[in-house]
Design a protein around this motif. Structure first.
Motif, PDB file in Angstrom:
ATOM      1  N   VAL A 149      45.016  45.159  40.278  1.00 14.64           N
ATOM      2  CA  VAL A 149      46.295  45.479  39.577  1.00 14.64           C
ATOM      3  C   VAL A 149      47.129  44.164  39.777  1.00 14.64           C
ATOM      4  O   VAL A 149      47.183  43.633  40.755  1.00 14.64           O
ATOM      5  N   GLN A 150      47.905  43.805  38.744  1.00 18.59           N
ATOM      6  CA  GLN A 150      48.849  42.660  38.810  1.00 18.59           C
ATOM      7  C   GLN A 150      50.047  43.403  38.770  1.00 18.59           C
ATOM      8  O   GLN A 150      50.558  44.119  37.863  1.00 18.59           O
ATOM      9  N   ARG A 151      51.164  42.889  39.532  1.00 16.01           N
ATOM     10  CA  ARG A 151      52.788  43.047  39.606  1.00 16.01           C
ATOM     11  C   ARG A 151      53.092  41.675  39.184  1.00 16.01           C
ATOM     12  O   ARG A 151      53.128  40.870  39.881  1.00 16.01           O
ATOM     13  N   LEU A 152      53.550  41.744  37.765  1.00 11.17           N
ATOM     14  CA  LEU A 152      54.013  40.485  37.361  1.00 11.17           C
ATOM     15  C   LEU A 152      55.788  40.767  37.002  1.00 11.17           C
ATOM     16  O   LEU A 152      56.273  41.700  36.555  1.00 11.17           O
ATOM     17  N   ALA A 153      56.400  39.616  36.410  1.00 10.67           N
ATOM     18  CA  ALA A 153      57.726  39.667  35.837  1.00 10.67           C
ATOM     19  C   ALA A 153      58.560  40.589  36.695  1.00 10.67           C
ATOM     20  O   ALA A 153      59.418  41.227  36.263  1.00 10.67           O
ATOM     21  N   THR A 154      58.453  40.251  38.015  1.00  7.67           N
ATOM     22  CA  THR A 154      59.357  41.036  38.927  1.00  7.67           C
ATOM     23  C   THR A 154      60.832  40.554  38.769  1.00  7.67           C
ATOM     24  O   THR A 154      61.323  39.615  38.598  1.00  7.67           O
ATOM     25  N   VAL A 184      47.898  34.308  40.687  1.00  9.04           N
ATOM     26  CA  VAL A 184      47.501  35.918  40.752  1.00  9.04           C
ATOM     27  C   VAL A 184      46.666  36.257  39.394  1.00  9.04           C
ATOM     28  O   VAL A 184      46.514  37.713  39.305  1.00  9.04           O
ATOM     29  N   LYS A 185      45.873  35.509  38.977  1.00  5.49           N
ATOM     30  CA  LYS A 185      44.778  35.578  37.931  1.00  5.49           C
ATOM     31  C   LYS A 185      43.540  36.679  38.735  1.00  5.49           C
ATOM     32  O   LYS A 185      43.306  36.321  39.775  1.00  5.49           O
ATOM     33  N   VAL A 186      43.068  37.379  37.820  1.00  4.99           N
ATOM     34  CA  VAL A 186      42.261  38.329  38.058  1.00  4.99           C
ATOM     35  C   VAL A 186      40.715  37.718  37.806  1.00  4.99           C
ATOM     36  O   VAL A 186      40.675  36.672  37.016  1.00  4.99           O
ATOM     37  N   PRO A 187      40.007  37.749  38.715  1.00 12.98           N
ATOM     38  CA  PRO A 187      38.566  37.178  38.830  1.00 12.98           C
ATOM     39  C   PRO A 187      37.919  37.509  37.527  1.00 12.98           C
ATOM     40  O   PRO A 187      38.010  38.690  36.971  1.00 12.98           O
ATOM     41  N   SER A 188      37.141  36.507  37.101  1.00 11.24           N
ATOM     42  CA  SER A 188      36.557  36.848  35.789  1.00 11.24           C
ATOM     43  C   SER A 188      35.327  38.079  36.129  1.00 11.24           C
ATOM     44  O   SER A 188      35.110  38.428  36.989  1.00 11.24           O
ATOM     45  N   GLY A 189      34.984  38.874  34.943  1.00  9.51           N
ATOM     46  CA  GLY A 189      34.112  39.836  35.123  1.00  9.51           C
ATOM     47  C   GLY A 189      35.139  41.055  35.076  1.00  9.51           C
ATOM     48  O   GLY A 189      34.414  42.412  35.225  1.00  9.51           O
ATOM     49  N   ASN A 190      36.361  41.031  34.975  1.00 10.70           N
ATOM     50  CA  ASN A 190      37.412  42.370  34.727  1.00 10.70           C
ATOM     51  C   ASN A 190      38.020  42.217  33.530  1.00 10.70           C
ATOM     52  O   ASN A 190      38.429  40.969  33.038  1.00 10.70           O
ATOM     53  N   LYS A 191      38.302  43.279  32.962  1.00  5.33           N
ATOM     54  CA  LYS A 191      38.910  43.234  31.578  1.00  5.33           C
ATOM     55  C   LYS A 191      40.218  43.936  31.557  1.00  5.33           C
ATOM     56  O   LYS A 191      40.249  45.039  32.329  1.00  5.33           O
ATOM     57  N   LEU A 192      41.222  43.773  30.909  1.00  3.18           N
ATOM     58  CA  LEU A 192      42.382  44.290  30.811  1.00  3.18           C
ATOM     59  C   LEU A 192      42.429  45.813  30.261  1.00  3.18           C
ATOM     60  O   LEU A 192      42.042  45.964  29.207  1.00  3.18           O
ATOM     61  N   ALA A 193      42.858  46.939  31.171  1.00  2.53           N
ATOM     62  CA  ALA A 193      42.771  48.213  30.784  1.00  2.53           C
ATOM     63  C   ALA A 193      44.003  48.986  30.179  1.00  2.53           C
ATOM     64  O   ALA A 193      44.176  49.748  29.347  1.00  2.53           O
TER      65      ALA A 193
END
Length: 181
Positions: free
Chosen positions: A146-151, A47-56
């Motif tokens: 958007v990532q949904r993690l630690a569910t 579920v990693k975000v593609p490169s070129g995106n930064k955590l907001a």
């Protein structure tokens, strides 16, 4: 229907389930936009975000997954959750899925990225979602992923059910929002 979802989301704030970190993960990320000792959340490779995106922003979500019985089995109707930053509500999460800022009214709608999921036996899956629509210029106005993690929790009940019955199952998750850059 939107009113029902928002009403349920506000009720969901009373649900106080704690967050649990996923054990099948690799990259820690803080669960809060604040820098004061945030809890770390692991990001599985799937579920990693593609490169070129930064955590907001990284926030906690508490609420319910609402299921409806159709043809004697439970199907997801919608989520209803409050998204918080260090316990301070900042957004509502509902059917779409959509996240609407309670601070500035901006919003992001997203759809799951195919095959970008980590299933769990005891909780709803961790997901990577790609933004499909943004509104406003605030905190969600330029979100790309958007990532949904630690569910934790949120699974549909097991077994048969009566048609049109509904049930709300408590859940919690960490939601990470990304922008281009």
């Amino acid at each position: 229907m939107k009113r029902i979802a928002l009403s349920m989301a506000f009720r969901a704030i009373a649900i106080g389930a704690g967050l649990a970190a996923c054990s099948s993960a690799y990259q820690p990320v803080p669960t809060s936009s604040k820098t004061a000792a945030p809890q770390q959340v692991q990001i599985p490779d799937a579920v990693k975000v593609p490169s070129g995106n930064k955590l907001a922003g990284s926030f906690e979500g508490h609420g319910v997954q609402i299921y409806q019985c159709t043809n004697n089995s439970w199907t997801l109707l919608q989520p209803a959750a409050i998204i918080s930053d260090n316990g301070n509500p900042i957004a509502l999460h509902s059917k779409g899925p959509v996240w609407i800022s309670t601070i500035d009214g901006s919003e992001v709608s997203a759809t799951p990225v195919p095959n970008a999921m980590v299933n769990h036996d005891d909780a709803i899956p961790e997901l990577l979602l790609k933004a499909t629509e943004n509104h406003g210029t605030g905190q969600f106005g330029s979100v790309t992923y958007v990532q949904r993690l630690a569910t934790k929790g949120g699974l549909a009940p097991k077994g048969r059910c009566a048609n049109r019955a509904q049930v709300s199952v408590p859940y919690s998750a960490s939601y990470l929002f990304y922008t281009a850059g």
